[in-house]
Design a protein around this motif. Structure first.
Motif, mmCIF file in Angstrom:
data_model
loop_
_atom_site.group_PDB
_atom_site.id
_atom_site.type_symbol
_atom_site.label_atom_id
_atom_site.label_comp_id
_atom_site.label_asym_id
_atom_site.label_seq_id
_atom_site.Cartn_x
_atom_site.Cartn_y
_atom_site.Cartn_z
ATOM 1 N N ILE A 238 0.828 -1.202 0.000
ATOM 2 C CA ILE A 238 0.000 0.000 0.000
ATOM 3 C C ILE A 238 0.864 1.254 0.000
ATOM 4 N N ILE A 239 1.959 1.249 0.758
ATOM 5 C CA ILE A 239 2.850 2.412 0.769
ATOM 6 C C ILE A 239 3.477 2.605 -0.607
ATOM 7 N N CYS A 453 -6.689 0.715 7.511
ATOM 8 C CA CYS A 453 -6.011 1.774 8.248
ATOM 9 C C CYS A 453 -4.863 2.344 7.423
ATOM 10 N N GLN A 454 -4.115 1.468 6.730
ATOM 11 C CA GLN A 454 -3.001 1.922 5.905
ATOM 12 C C GLN A 454 -3.493 2.761 4.731
ATOM 13 N N ILE A 455 -4.585 2.338 4.119
ATOM 14 C CA ILE A 455 -5.166 3.105 3.008
ATOM 15 C C ILE A 455 -5.674 4.457 3.513
ATOM 16 N N GLY A 456 -6.346 4.439 4.672
ATOM 17 C CA GLY A 456 -6.804 5.697 5.259
ATOM 18 C C GLY A 456 -5.650 6.627 5.582
ATOM 19 N N GLY A 457 -4.529 6.054 6.043
ATOM 20 C CA GLY A 457 -3.344 6.860 6.298
ATOM 21 C C GLY A 457 -2.809 7.514 5.041
ATOM 22 N N SER A 458 -2.859 6.789 3.911
ATOM 23 C CA SER A 458 -2.396 7.366 2.645
ATOM 24 C C SER A 458 -3.312 8.481 2.169
ATOM 25 N N VAL A 459 -4.624 8.290 2.335
ATOM 26 C CA VAL A 459 -5.569 9.351 1.969
ATOM 27 C C VAL A 459 -5.310 10.593 2.813
ATOM 28 N N LEU A 460 -5.084 10.385 4.112
ATOM 29 C CA LEU A 460 -4.770 11.511 4.990
ATOM 30 C C LEU A 460 -3.460 12.172 4.579
ATOM 31 N N ALA A 461 -2.480 11.349 4.171
ATOM 32 C CA ALA A 461 -1.183 11.890 3.753
ATOM 33 C C ALA A 461 -1.327 12.806 2.544
ATOM 34 N N PHE A 462 -2.101 12.385 1.543
ATOM 35 C CA PHE A 462 -2.318 13.230 0.363
ATOM 36 C C PHE A 462 -3.058 14.512 0.744
ATOM 37 N N SER A 463 -3.995 14.413 1.683
ATOM 38 C CA SER A 463 -4.740 15.596 2.106
ATOM 39 C C SER A 463 -3.823 16.596 2.791
ATOM 40 N N VAL A 464 -2.927 16.081 3.632
ATOM 41 C CA VAL A 464 -1.998 16.966 4.331
ATOM 42 C C VAL A 464 -0.986 17.559 3.356
#
Length: 478
Positions: A238-239, A453-464
């Protein structure tokens, strides 16, 4: 509930045969007219498909060889005691590094066709990009060192306190080439701190310390978030896909795209594509080359992880060992450092950062840290429950305070003596945290929660990265 080890997963010969001409076409396509704008990228995709096929076939084929070499173990979260091949991450790493090695001539194919320039003295000097080649080769060397050290860890079972600094050794070639190429050590200071530090801050040697620690974190953060079937490889997959999506934003596209990030509070819009050398690189050849470099390393990594995940998925037929964690972590460190987006890379590690911070009391000795912190398996119900760490003596005031704070936020469950002394605590990992908050679940469901959770973390990363970053940084944040 299964009482014996499941048979090996079948491999479709039809699928493998169908992929051969597709992969071959991608490799040959750059040599056909009209030549594509990014010929080496086509070749990388072709090599990645062959890498996927090789991993899919070689992992089960070599499994018995690893068992004969006593590189096997029992699945702690299953009722059967059959020995399962371990350390198959060595096969993945070998296929991955071989693909990157074979790709070297294609990565610089455009440079091989460039002629030489003549100096005033009449000497012809080649315009081959030696600096780019040195960066590529140093990255390969770091991956090779990580593979060796990871396999040594699998064989000799190095203790945590000793394995933490190991990735620093593998990062030495990266840091030396970065220094030789006069890599930038300045960072842009966030707006609220500029009245103290100015707009740019030169970290000097501290920047190299940061990069070495980045390689250590990227490697070990995946390693400590392990213990259930498919956890290590799914994180890496996912990363890697997230990094690829980020890279694609900087490549030229025949059509334009527009992202309404103003909805997230950003002052500027994100536009990419439309013309040659566009993307978010906005005509910068250097940025395009950096993210192409990242793609050359991430595409085969996705292929390797996809092929291995097929065999490591619940119920696992093979185990990756520490070798896969070392190699994937080092691959992320390579692209983050050499392609100059280490802060963006760290954003994709949100779950790993959470797991590391949660694990700190156990990693640094405040709370007892058992050898295996995997969830507890109930053979009668086939469900996983939070595993526990037992205090043989009353915890220190600091440890007790930390655990009580975590308990208030329902991140751990404590067993407390009537006198108020903490006797037990659930182990401080994100997997046990999921079980505390969501209740007991089977192993397959738990790894699916981890992947979400990992996918949600990536979505949050792009948002930030492309939205909220505009609140603390000004100008062009490419």
């Amino acid at each position: 509930m299964a009482s014996s080890q499941p048979p090996p997963r079948p491999i479709s010969s039809t699928l493998l045969l169908a992929l051969v001409p597709i992969a071959s076409w991608f490799i040959v396509r750059p040599f056909l007219d009209p030549i594509p704008s990014l010929p080496a990228l086509y070749t990388s995709i072709g090599f990645s498909i062959f890498t996927f096929m090789a991993t899919l076939y070689l992992v089960p084929a070599l499994g018995p060889t690893f068992v004969k070499a006593h590189l096997s173990g029992r699945d702690l979260l299953k009722v059967y005691a059959t020995q399962i091949p371990e350390s198959l991450g060595l096969v993945c790493a070998s296929v991955y590094i071989l693909a990157l090695t074979l790709f070297i001539p294609f990565a610089f194919s455009d440079s091989l066709t460039i002629g030489s320039t003549r100096t005033p003295e009449g000497i012809f000097v080649s315009e081959f990009p030696h600096s780019r080649l040195s960066v590529y080769l140093s990255s390969l060397l770091s991956l090779l060192i990580a593979t060796i050290l990871g396999f040594l860890d699998d064989v000799f079972d190095i203790r945590w306190r000793h394995k933490l600094p190991i990735p620093i050794i593998a990062s030495i070639p990266l840091l030396m080439v970065y220094y030789a190429e006069r890599g930038n050590t300045h960072i842009v200071v966030p707006l609220p701190l500029r009245f103290l530090l100015g707009s740019l801050l030169n970290l000097g040697p501290l920047y190299y310390l940061y990069m070495s620690l980045l390689s250590t974190f990227a490697t070990n953060s995946i390693n400590i978030l392990a213990g259930i079937n498919g956890s290590e490889v799914s994180q890496a997959l996912i990363i890697a896909i997230s990094v690829i999506l980020n890279d694609l934003l900087y490549l030229p596209w025949p059509i334009g795209f527009h992202l309404p990030v103003h909805l997230l509070g950003s002052n500027a819009e994100v536009e990419f594509g439309g013309v040659w050398s566009a993307g978010m690189a906005y005509g910068s050849k250097e940025l395009v080359e950096r993210h192409l470099f990242s793609l050359y390393f991430m595409l085969p990594l996705v292929a390797v992880c996809s092929g291995f995940m097929y065999h490591n998925w619940y119920p696992a037929r093979v185990f990756p060992g520490d070798t896969l964690c070392y190699v994937t972590g080092m691959a992320f460190a390579v692209v983050g450092i050499q392609a100059h987006f280490s802060k963006t890379l760290l954003l994709f590690f949100f779950p790993q950062i959470f797991n590391f911070v949660l694990s700190c009391p156990q990693l640094f000795g405040l709370v007892p840290c058992p050898r295996h912190r995997v969830p507890r398996f109930d053979a009668d119900t086939n469900l996983l429950h939070p595993s526990k760490a037992i205090f043989l003596k009353p915890p220190s005031k600091l440890a007790a305070t930390v655990l009580r704070i975590l308990s208030i936020f329902k991140m751990v469950v404590l067993t407390v003596h009537p006198s108020g002394v903490i006797l037990e605590t659930t182990n401080l990992t994100i997997l046990n945290f999921f079980l505390v908050r969501l209740g007991p679940m089977n192993e397959k469901r738990l790894v699916q929660v981890l992947m979400c959770c990992q996918i949600g973390g990536s979505v949050l990363a792009f948002s930030v990265r492309y939205g909220l970053a505009g609140l603390v940084y000004d100008g062009d944040r490419r």
